[in-house]
Design a protein around this motif. Structure first.
Motif, PDB file in Angstrom:
ATOM      1  N   PHE A 127     -45.981 -25.649  16.165  1.00  6.37           N
ATOM      2  CA  PHE A 127     -44.598 -25.810  17.071  1.00  6.37           C
ATOM      3  C   PHE A 127     -44.370 -27.121  17.233  1.00  6.37           C
ATOM      4  O   PHE A 127     -43.200 -27.527  16.944  1.00  6.37           O
ATOM      5  N   LEU A 128     -45.089 -27.951  17.809  1.00  9.67           N
ATOM      6  CA  LEU A 128     -44.756 -29.431  17.584  1.00  9.67           C
ATOM      7  C   LEU A 128     -44.279 -30.182  16.278  1.00  9.67           C
ATOM      8  O   LEU A 128     -43.432 -30.850  16.354  1.00  9.67           O
ATOM      9  N   ARG A 129     -45.061 -29.755  15.132  1.00  3.12           N
ATOM     10  CA  ARG A 129     -44.548 -30.453  13.932  1.00  3.12           C
ATOM     11  C   ARG A 129     -42.963 -29.692  13.788  1.00  3.12           C
ATOM     12  O   ARG A 129     -42.172 -30.347  13.298  1.00  3.12           O
ATOM     13  N   PHE A 130     -42.884 -28.448  14.074  1.00  7.19           N
ATOM     14  CA  PHE A 130     -41.478 -28.033  13.899  1.00  7.19           C
ATOM     15  C   PHE A 130     -40.507 -28.514  14.797  1.00  7.19           C
ATOM     16  O   PHE A 130     -39.439 -29.161  14.075  1.00  7.19           O
ATOM     17  N   ILE A 131     -40.851 -29.033  15.949  1.00  4.20           N
ATOM     18  CA  ILE A 131     -40.094 -29.800  16.869  1.00  4.20           C
ATOM     19  C   ILE A 131     -39.718 -31.010  16.290  1.00  4.20           C
ATOM     20  O   ILE A 131     -38.525 -31.604  16.240  1.00  4.20           O
ATOM     21  N   CYS A 132     -40.760 -31.758  15.691  1.00 11.20           N
ATOM     22  CA  CYS A 132     -40.346 -33.018  15.094  1.00 11.20           C
ATOM     23  C   CYS A 132     -39.396 -33.046  13.886  1.00 11.20           C
ATOM     24  O   CYS A 132     -38.603 -33.785  13.610  1.00 11.20           O
ATOM     25  N   ALA A 133     -39.508 -31.860  13.068  1.00  9.86           N
ATOM     26  CA  ALA A 133     -38.859 -31.498  11.822  1.00  9.86           C
ATOM     27  C   ALA A 133     -37.357 -31.168  12.408  1.00  9.86           C
ATOM     28  O   ALA A 133     -36.474 -31.705  11.752  1.00  9.86           O
ATOM     29  N   PHE A 134     -37.155 -30.569  13.551  1.00  7.80           N
ATOM     30  CA  PHE A 134     -36.005 -30.203  13.933  1.00  7.80           C
ATOM     31  C   PHE A 134     -35.205 -31.310  14.352  1.00  7.80           C
ATOM     32  O   PHE A 134     -34.041 -31.782  14.007  1.00  7.80           O
ATOM     33  N   ILE A 135     -36.112 -32.365  15.260  1.00  9.49           N
ATOM     34  CA  ILE A 135     -35.364 -33.652  15.590  1.00  9.49           C
ATOM     35  C   ILE A 135     -35.083 -34.492  14.257  1.00  9.49           C
ATOM     36  O   ILE A 135     -34.046 -34.801  14.401  1.00  9.49           O
ATOM     37  N   SER A 136     -35.775 -34.570  13.348  1.00 14.05           N
ATOM     38  CA  SER A 136     -35.319 -35.339  12.269  1.00 14.05           C
ATOM     39  C   SER A 136     -34.132 -34.757  11.550  1.00 14.05           C
ATOM     40  O   SER A 136     -33.136 -35.310  11.300  1.00 14.05           O
ATOM     41  N   GLY A 137     -34.125 -33.329  11.347  1.00 11.11           N
ATOM     42  CA  GLY A 137     -32.853 -32.816  10.928  1.00 11.11           C
ATOM     43  C   GLY A 137     -31.554 -33.081  11.824  1.00 11.11           C
ATOM     44  O   GLY A 137     -30.419 -33.317  11.257  1.00 11.11           O
ATOM     45  N   PHE A 138     -31.872 -32.889  12.914  1.00  8.74           N
ATOM     46  CA  PHE A 138     -30.720 -33.057  13.925  1.00  8.74           C
ATOM     47  C   PHE A 138     -30.084 -34.578  13.739  1.00  8.74           C
ATOM     48  O   PHE A 138     -28.844 -34.770  13.723  1.00  8.74           O
ATOM     49  N   ILE A 139     -31.106 -35.678  13.703  1.00  7.19           N
ATOM     50  CA  ILE A 139     -30.846 -36.864  13.767  1.00  7.19           C
ATOM     51  C   ILE A 139     -30.051 -37.112  12.208  1.00  7.19           C
ATOM     52  O   ILE A 139     -28.979 -37.905  12.264  1.00  7.19           O
ATOM     53  N   ILE A 140     -30.506 -36.370  11.322  1.00  4.37           N
ATOM     54  CA  ILE A 140     -29.950 -36.822  10.043  1.00  4.37           C
ATOM     55  C   ILE A 140     -28.365 -35.932   9.898  1.00  4.37           C
ATOM     56  O   ILE A 140     -27.372 -36.719   9.543  1.00  4.37           O
ATOM     57  N   TRP A 141     -28.458 -34.774  10.289  1.00  2.29           N
ATOM     58  CA  TRP A 141     -27.124 -34.144  10.209  1.00  2.29           C
ATOM     59  C   TRP A 141     -26.253 -34.471  11.360  1.00  2.29           C
ATOM     60  O   TRP A 141     -25.071 -34.293  11.454  1.00  2.29           O
ATOM     61  N   GLY A 142     -26.831 -34.768  12.594  1.00  3.39           N
ATOM     62  CA  GLY A 142     -25.793 -35.236  13.517  1.00  3.39           C
ATOM     63  C   GLY A 142     -25.102 -36.537  13.195  1.00  3.39           C
ATOM     64  O   GLY A 142     -23.920 -36.900  13.842  1.00  3.39           O
ATOM     65  N   SER A 143     -25.851 -37.264  12.227  1.00  2.00           N
ATOM     66  CA  SER A 143     -24.977 -38.561  11.906  1.00  2.00           C
ATOM     67  C   SER A 143     -23.904 -38.350  10.752  1.00  2.00           C
ATOM     68  O   SER A 143     -23.286 -39.297  10.687  1.00  2.00           O
TER      69      SER A 143
END
Length: 187
Positions: A127-143
């Protein structure tokens, strides 16, 4: 046993499990178009290192795994809009995503049934690894995206598409492996 023999044994075990995890990471059951895949239990050897030798050795093995992934598969550079977004996505996709695997034993300490404890610890770090992937995706697509919600929903659905099956496979395998061979999770 003297201290040198014990340390050598730990290093050899970790090297073998890192090699196994690296090989299993190459067996992709499903691959996502922009990075991420469902592998044949590639996280499990790194979780086993943490149970066998502690979170310090698990963290060192995770860093070795990150370096091997970069060397063998190349560093996937996402289409980040800024250099900070790129650094953040690499940090969350590689470094933190695998470092969290070392903390599985911390989540299972209070559970008396060893196999259930290992499965719970595995589920928590997945679950924590999923959260890391989610944050990374959010950073990329948020930018790159036009709105926060679009980036959030895209990252959540994209990362869940491969992390949920990968996590379920790993949790089930950790439970049954610990049930059949508990010595693999004990130092």
């Amino acid at each position: 046993m003297n201290e040198n023999y014990t340390k050598t044994r730990v290093i050899v075990e970790c090297a073998l499990l890192i090699a196994l995890g690296t090989i299993l990471a190459q067996v992709k059951i499903f691959r996502m178009p922009s990075g991420g895949s469902v592998t044949l239990l590639s996280m499990l050897p790194f979780i086993m290192i943490s149970y066998r030798h502690g979170m310090k050795w698990g963290s060192l093995a995770a860093m070795a795994n990150v370096m091997l992934q970069i060397i063998l598969g190349g560093l996937y550079t996402p289409p980040a809009g800024t250099i900070l977004a790129l650094i953040g996505s690499v940090l969350f996709d590689y470094v933190l995503a695998y470092l969290v695997l070392a903390y599985a034993p911390a989540f299972s300490k209070k559970i008396k049934n060893k196999a259930l404890g290992v499965a719970f610890g595995t589920a928590m770090v997945c679950f924590l690894r999923f959260i890391c992937a989610f944050i990374s995706g959010f950073i990329i697509w948020g930018s790159l995206a036009d709105g926060v919600w679009a980036a959030c929903i895209y990252s959540l659905s994209y990362n869940a598409a491969y992390m949920v099956p990968e996590s379920l496979l790993t949790v089930v395998a950790s439970y049954f492996l610990c049930k059949k061979a508990p010595v693999l999770f004990i130092n």
